[in-house]
Design an enzyme around this catalytic site. Structure first.
Site, PDB file in Angstrom:
ATOM      1  N   GLY B 320      25.700  27.642  68.252  1.00  0.00           N
ATOM      2  CA  GLY B 320      26.670  26.719  67.683  1.00  0.00           C
ATOM      3  C   GLY B 320      26.562  26.700  66.164  1.00  0.00           C
ATOM      4  O   GLY B 320      26.287  27.721  65.515  1.00  0.00           O
ATOM      5  N   SER B 321      26.764  25.520  65.592  1.00  0.00           N
ATOM      6  CA  SER B 321      26.858  25.411  64.130  1.00  0.00           C
ATOM      7  C   SER B 321      25.583  25.798  63.409  1.00  0.00           C
ATOM      8  O   SER B 321      25.617  26.057  62.212  1.00  0.00           O
ATOM      9  CB  SER B 321      27.218  23.982  63.755  1.00  0.00           C
ATOM     10  OG  SER B 321      28.490  23.680  64.266  1.00  0.00           O
ATOM     11  N   THR B 322      24.447  25.796  64.123  1.00  0.00           N
ATOM     12  CA  THR B 322      23.232  26.197  63.424  1.00  0.00           C
ATOM     13  C   THR B 322      23.357  27.642  62.934  1.00  0.00           C
ATOM     14  O   THR B 322      22.721  28.027  61.969  1.00  0.00           O
ATOM     15  CB  THR B 322      22.004  26.094  64.344  1.00  0.00           C
ATOM     16  OG1 THR B 322      22.213  26.917  65.487  1.00  0.00           O
ATOM     17  CG2 THR B 322      21.774  24.660  64.817  1.00  0.00           C
ATOM     18  N   LYS B 324      25.868  28.883  61.541  1.00  0.00           N
ATOM     19  CA  LYS B 324      26.671  28.946  60.313  1.00  0.00           C
ATOM     20  C   LYS B 324      25.797  29.277  59.099  1.00  0.00           C
ATOM     21  O   LYS B 324      26.276  29.827  58.112  1.00  0.00           O
ATOM     22  CB  LYS B 324      27.386  27.612  60.092  1.00  0.00           C
ATOM     23  CG  LYS B 324      28.563  27.400  61.059  1.00  0.00           C
ATOM     24  CD  LYS B 324      29.142  26.003  60.943  1.00  0.00           C
ATOM     25  CE  LYS B 324      30.285  25.828  61.936  1.00  0.00           C
ATOM     26  NZ  LYS B 324      30.642  24.413  62.107  1.00  0.00           N
ATOM     27  N   GLU B 638      32.901  22.421  67.528  1.00  0.00           N
ATOM     28  CA  GLU B 638      32.882  23.850  67.807  1.00  0.00           C
ATOM     29  C   GLU B 638      33.737  24.230  69.012  1.00  0.00           C
ATOM     30  O   GLU B 638      33.467  25.197  69.690  1.00  0.00           O
ATOM     31  CB  GLU B 638      31.445  24.318  68.011  1.00  0.00           C
ATOM     32  CG  GLU B 638      30.721  24.560  66.717  1.00  0.00           C
ATOM     33  CD  GLU B 638      30.262  23.270  66.074  1.00  0.00           C
ATOM     34  OE1 GLU B 638      30.555  23.060  64.900  1.00  0.00           O
ATOM     35  OE2 GLU B 638      29.648  22.453  66.752  1.00  0.00           O
TER      36      GLU B 638
END
Lengths: 385, 643
Positions: B320-322, B324, B638
């Site tokens: 997920g956003s980690t 990014k 997400e």
């Protein structure tokens, strides 16, 4: 009842003192030495205890010694007179165990008389020799050459052998047959007849194989290839060979035989006692014992051949041969040279019957020697000149 | 007289022949004796020794497993057994009756004892009962005069005093299998009842923990009874193994995760020491040693929260956003963007004929890199990923430890997936479509990573771009000895300092600036400041129809369809020492489900070990707390739209 004709060189009427003087005391000593080796070995077998084996064996030895000396004092002619009677009694007893006997060790072999277990096959070992000696006494070379002359003694041999085989006791049957064979040979039976018998015997092996009991076949198979079944039937032979081999030249020392004392060796106080002795004393000990046995044989031969009578010579040599067969079959068996047939080591194995039989036999040999100059006529009892 | 003489000659001749034969046979006997006792003596001496000497193996005590402070995690317990020797008792049944007044012996046990006693030789002890309590032992000892043949026997059995705690990394010991026997020549394995490591540290360091077996040479008789001991070699006891785990922290983390299906990893960013590796729910490794019943086993493997899986290393989740952070680094390093370049987020972005949404429908407006990370703006990362291309992002992610197993000293580690053109062609047989770049750039699509990998990624960011590698054993184990680790000199990952500083500023902003996606979980304690990145990983694709009928709220979905919550963090900023990753399966929001756990663990570790340097905590007004409270709800953006 029967009167004897006396010759000038006859020693038929010796006094007891004279007879005792004639006893070969060195032979008695030799037998005592061998028996004493037995006591020592039995003492070791019991892990350094005189009980239960050595003490009882000593008692039997003392009884046996008395029997031996008594037997040697009895006139050789008397033994000759009684030889057929004794043979018949033994044969009847053999038949009796066949009909009614107590069951032991998987074979019916003895009559329990209460104080002693009477083993007719052991008695037969002596009486058969006596009977054959009497039959061949006085027979000429020509007589022996006639085939019909050989029929009665053959029946005399085959009857007990048959009963013994039926028990079944392969060891005793072998001994009876071989001792009788030796007596036939000594009596002058032609060599080609032996060749014929041996030849047809070999031919009969397949037939015999068919009639053998399963355990007997198994013993022979195991004998031929003991490694085949190291935990089963081959165990005894294998462990015995290991014990002998590991003893080496000088042995592991008295009471230090590992195979015997840790019970890997079966029957160490009876049939396999030679193995135990040779494990603890090494080849040196084994050879010394075999040497002593050989010395007994030499004595047996010497005493027998000194006899002037055919009966005496045949009796002495026949009994000496029986003794030899004990020694050879037992030691060859524990060394893996012949199948395990259950023959004790003479004078040493724990057991009363064999001890008595042997000492009785030695008594007869000594009687032959003591009465060596007694003349016995062709028919024994009545001398016809 | 002549006849007599003739006969005498014949018998004399034949007696000599016969005697000669006998002598020949006796010579054969002597020859045989010579062969057996001289020629073959050596061979038979060996056979005789083989008969009488039994080599008994003495199992060495298994090494203990300790945490970094020496607190035992796996020990050997005295196992008191009561045994009975049938030859020493007059009547087995009577003795058992007497014994049953002290300890219960049921009919089933009795039948087994009778069977064992019959099967073994009378001097072999037969086990009556195992695992006796001290009281039972004492009562039996007092009554021994009335219990002929009854004895107390002490064995050793493996015990995990913490039960479920750390079970996944410890693993367990269990009975030796047929396959183990075939792959090893160690005679110890053939001992009845011997246990070897079957999972986790117990398995990896099994040889060192096992030690070397001793031997006792005993003389036995033909039926196997021991006569005396001839020689004894004690062997080598197993190595006591220290782990890098801090048991109290581990316990703290496990308690904080509670009943969630979750994982937490804490590691020292410089040394690679793993201080915490928790996976919940757990299992009791003692049960494996004891032997599981089929019911217990069924329950363990059918549990949807998979208690047997070590989720920290074997659980693969979309990051997920980690993820990014990797996209940001790749874009910066490749020059696709600069720190100050702004990207405008209207709430969605068109790429060809597909439309991609940002989690914030109203849009974030114009954002620079720090703002993009702080707000976790999807559109910002769609755009920079488009500019950089996914190959660069994949390359950066691999440098930071994603995509392949890290070589941790525990079995079962999985590698996750970092897709690129080659990977896609090899596994799916398709080319890389441009539309896949933005989805994967925000850690969805094909990207998968384990909590350990994310913790290591975070550590490598925080330690200045050094390729730190994680490990569980405090020392290096060589054979059965432990050699202390040297101060590690990890290779440089080749990322510029400016890039790292920028990304770290973004992570600091996520937690410590109002409006950051994890502002609510910031650490307020002096000198313990945390920097972090939240993540939510979509488990179930939301169909067009569902979207049209109105997006369901996450908490209306079934548990198994909810998003995974992820949180990576390091502390203290600006002199970081610890990196942490918490993943809560189906926890929905990184900031709310995983963040508080990570924060509490990082506070705890800093309290226990102190901060490396005194530092000035960023001066954040406390009254903004309330303002941030609603913020964490937003990190569920997400739900990338796949058009």
């Amino acid at each position: 009842m029967i009167s004897y004709r006396h010759f000038q060189f006859s020693r038929s009427e010796m006094s007891l003192r004279e007879k005792l003087w004639q006893v070969s005391w060195s032979f008695v000593l030799l037998v005592t030495v061998v028996c004493s080796i037995g006591f020592l070995t039995l003492y070791s077998a019991a892990n350094g205890n005189i009980d239960p084996w050595a003490s009882r064996q000593m008692m039997r030895f003392l009884v046996g010694m008395a029997v031996m000396l008594s037997v040697s004092m009895v006139d050789i002619r008397a033994w000759m007179r009684w030889s057929y009677t004794l043979y018949v009694i033994a044969l009847v007893l053999l038949m009796a165990v066949e009909i009614r006997g107590s069951v032991g060790m998987g074979a019916q072999r003895w009559i329990d008389l209460g104080f002693i277990q009477l083993q007719p096959s052991e008695i037969m070992k002596i009486t058969l020799v006596l009977a054959l000696a009497r039959y061949f006494h006085g027979a000429t070379y020509q007589d022996v050459g006639r085939p019909l002359f050989l029929v009665p003694p053959l029946i005399m041999v085959l009857a007990p052998v048959g009963f013994v085989l039926k028990q079944p006791d392969l060891g005793t049957a072998m001994m009876l047959t071989l001792a009788s064979g030796a007596m036939f040979f000594l009596s002058g039976v032609r060599l080609w007849k032996f060749a014929l018998i041996i030849g047809s015997g070999c031919g009969a092996v397949p037939v015999a194989w068919r009639f053998m009991r399963e355990y007997q076949r198994q013993r022979i198979i195991t004998f031929l290839n003991p490694e085949n079944d190291p935990l089963g039937a081959g165990y005894h032979i294998l462990q015995s060979k290991i014990a002998l081999g590991s003893g080496g030249l000088f042995g592991k020392g008295f009471m230090l035989g590992t195979q015997s004392h840790l019970n890997f060796l079966p029957e160490k106080q009876t049939d396999f006692i030679f193995t135990m002795l040779a494990e603890e004393w090494g080849m040196v000990g084994g050879v010394v014992l075999v040497g002593l046995y050989t010395l007994i044989l030499v004595y047996g031969y010497a005493m027998s051949l000194r006899s002037r009578s055919q009966f005496g010579r045949l009796t002495g040599l026949g009994l000496t041969t029986t003794f030899f067969l004990y020694v050879f079959i037992n030691t060859a068996m524990v060394m893996g040279l012949v199948p395990v047939v259950g023959v004790p080591l003479p004078l040493i194995s724990y057991g009363g019957t064999a001890m008595l039989t042997l000492l009785f036999g030695f008594g007869l040999i000594m009687s032959v020697y003591i009465h060596r100059d007694v003349h016995i006529g062709r028919r024994g009892a009545v001398d016809e000149v | 007289m002549n006849r007599d003489n003739d006969r005498g000659k014949i018998i004399g001749r034949r007696a000599i022949l016969l005697g000669g034969g006998k002598l020949a046979l006796i010579s054969a006997l002597v020859g045989r004796m010579y062969y057996l006792q001289v020629v073959e003596a050596g061979k038979y001496a060996v056979l005789a020794d083989e008969n009488r000497i039994n080599l008994r193996l003495l199992p060495p005590p298994r090494g203990r497993i300790l945490d970094r402070n020496g607190v035992p995690m796996a020990v050997n317990q005295q196992n008191y057994r009561v045994v009975i020797v049938s030859e020493q008792t007059d009547d087995l049944d009577d003795t058992l009756d007497a014994l049953s007044t002290i300890i219960p012996i049921n009919d089933h046990d009795r039948a087994r004892i009778a069977r064992d006693a019959k099967r073994h030789r009378s001097f072999v002890p037969v086990t009556v009962r195992e695992n006796l309590s001290w009281e039972d032992v004492a009562r039996i000892e007092i009554n021994t005069p009335d219990l002929p043949g009854v004895m107390i026997d002490v064995g050793q059995s493996r015990n995990y005093p913490l039960e479920g705690l750390g079970a996944h990394l410890l693993g367990y010991v269990s009975a030796v299998s047929e396959a183990d026997l075939q792959s090893s020549t160690d005679p110890l394995l053939e001992l009845p009842g011997f246990r070897i490591g079957k999972a986790g540290v117990e398995r990896v360091y099994d040889l060192a923990l096992r030690g070397k077996g001793g031997t006792s040479q005993v003389e036995v008789n033909a039926v196997g009874r021991t006569i005396r001991e001839l020689k004894r070699d004690e062997g080598e006891p197993g190595l006591d193994l220290n782990l890098t785990i801090d048991l109290e922290l581990q316990q703290f983390a496990a308690q904080r995760l509670g009943q969630e299906s979750a994982a937490a990893v804490v590691l020292d960013i410089h040394s690679g020491d793993i201080l915490v590796m928790a996976s919940t729910p757990s299992f009791d490794p003692n049960a494996f040693n004891r032997g599981l019943t089929s019911d217990e086993w069924r329950e363990l493997i059918s549990n949807p929260r998979s208690p047997l899986t070590n989720k920290a290393i074997a659980g693969q989740y979309p990051p997920g956003s980690t993820f990014k952070l990797m996209t940001a680094m790749a874009a910066l390093e490749s020059g696709a963007i600069t720190a100050d370049q702004r990207v405008f987020c209207p709430g969605q972005m068109s790429l060809g004929n597909i439309t991609l949404h940002c989690w914030k429908k109203t849009g974030h407006g114009a954002l620079d890199l720090v703002g993009g990370i702080k707000n976790s703006c999807d559109v910002y990362f769609y755009e920079i990923a488009r500019r950089a291309g996914f190959e660069r992002i994949a390359e950066m992610a691999k440098r930071f430890g994603l995509g392949t197993p890290l070589g941790l000293d525990v079995p079962g580690e999985r590698g996750g997936i970092i897709p690129d053109k080659a990977w896609k062609r090899a596994t799916l047989g398709q080319p890389w479509y441009p539309g896949e770049t933005p989805i994967n750039a925000i850690g969805q699509g094909y990207v998968l990573a384990t909590p350990l990998q994310l913790a290591v990624m975070c550590a490598r960011l925080a330690n200045g771009g050094k390729a730190v590698e994680p490990h569980l054993a405090r020392d290096i184990v060589q054979g059965v000895h432990a050699v202390p680790r040297q101060a590690p000199a990890w290779p440089d990952l080749g990322v510029s300092r400016q890039t790292l500083t920028l990304v770290r500023r973004g992570m600091t902003a996520v937690v410590n600036e109002p409006g950051g996606t994890a502002y609510s979980v910031r650490i307020k304690d002096e000198g313990m400041m945390m920097a972090a990145k939240t993540g939510s990983a979509q488990v179930k694709r939301i169909s067009v129809r569902e979207r049209e009928s109105g997006v369901k709220k996450q908490d209306e979905l079934a548990w198994k369809d909810r998003d995974h919550a992820l949180f990576i963090a390091y502390a203290p900023e600006p002199e970081p020492r610890y990196a942490c990753c918490v993943v809560v399966e189906h926890g929905m929001h990184g900031a709310s489900a995983a963040g508080p756990v990570a924060r509490d663990i990082l506070i705890e570790v800093q309290k226990r070990y102190g901060q490396r340097t005194v530092q000035t905590a960023p001066d954040r007004p406390r009254d903004q707390d309330g303002l941030a409270q609603h913020d964490h709800d937003h990190d569920h953006g997400e739900h990338g739209d796949h058009g």
